[in-house]
Write a protein that holds these residues in place. Structure first.
Motif, PDB file in Angstrom:
ATOM      1  N   ARG A  71       1.390  -4.240  12.024  1.00  0.00           N
ATOM      2  CA  ARG A  71       2.121  -3.896  10.814  1.00  0.00           C
ATOM      3  C   ARG A  71       1.764  -4.887   9.727  1.00  0.00           C
ATOM      4  N   SER A  72       1.639  -4.401   8.512  1.00  0.00           N
ATOM      5  CA  SER A  72       1.361  -5.263   7.365  1.00  0.00           C
ATOM      6  C   SER A  72       2.359  -4.961   6.274  1.00  0.00           C
ATOM      7  N   ILE A  73       2.822  -5.988   5.570  1.00  0.00           N
ATOM      8  CA  ILE A  73       3.738  -5.781   4.448  1.00  0.00           C
ATOM      9  C   ILE A  73       3.055  -6.104   3.124  1.00  0.00           C
ATOM     10  N   SER A  74       1.726  -6.348   3.174  1.00  0.00           N
ATOM     11  CA  SER A  74       1.020  -6.657   1.933  1.00  0.00           C
ATOM     12  C   SER A  74       0.487  -5.381   1.297  1.00  0.00           C
TER      13      SER A  74
END
Length: 199
Positions: free
Chosen positions: A196-199
């Protein structure tokens, strides 16, 4: 004897992977030696520090140190086309190293009466710690956290040893084969843990 041979194969395979990463990053001969040695021995060094095994035990492997040194020299001077063989078969030897080091780390922790949590850490770090140090020294994000499943197989091997499921050479051999097979399958079918990435 068989276990010693597998340990040598795994150590040299890790050394080669470190040396090749150094060449990819355009390191000089000293950098090749540093990455080769840290990949080969970094995991067991961290394990010894964390679970209380005398760190000087690392230095009793004189012949293996010489073998790693010579292997790094050979990698440095090999013609470029020879690396195609490593890219084709290197993953097998890397899997052998992962399996033998993970089991070795777990058994080392069990032998000193360490709790299950320490056995898991010992197996995981012995199997994959050298690669983490290699990637940090090379200025890369650690491969084991973003590529095909790697450290998890070492941890599962440690869990089996720590729970006392593995008893005797035959079961140890079966665990070794299972780790190698799972690692190869994860590469073949690109198995990955959820990301998962939040960028």
């Amino acid at each position: 004897m068989t276990w010693d041979v597998l340990n040598i194969i795994g150590t040299l395979a890790f050394a080669i992977s470190g040396a090749i990463i150094a060449l990819k990053e355009h390191y000089d001969i000293l950098g090749v030696q540093v990455l080769g040695f840290t990949t080969a021995f970094g995991g067991s060094t961290i394990r010894n520090l964390l679970i209380g095994i005398p760190i000087e035990n690392i230095w009793t492997q004189g012949d293996l140190f010489i073998a790693v040194f010579l292997t790094n020299i050979i990698i440095f001077i090999l013609p470029r086309q020879w690396f195609e063989y490593w890219f084709k078969w290197g993953i097998l030897f890397d899997a052998i190293g992962l399996a033998s080091f993970a089991i070795q780390g777990a058994v080392s922790a069990v032998e000193i009466g360490a709790p299950l949590s320490a056995v898991l850490v010992a197996a995981t770090l012995t199997g994959s710690g050298g690669g983490m140090i290699r990637d940090v020294f090379a200025g890369r994000k650690p491969m084991i956290f973003r590529a095909e499943i790697y450290a998890l197989w070492a941890a599962l091997g440690g869990l089996m040893v720590g729970l006392g499921v593995i008893q005797g050479p035959w079961m140890t051999g079966a665990l070794f084969a299972a780790i190698v097979t799972l690692r190869m399958l994860s590469v073949q079918f690109k198995w990955r843990l959820p990301q998962r990435s939040i960028s």
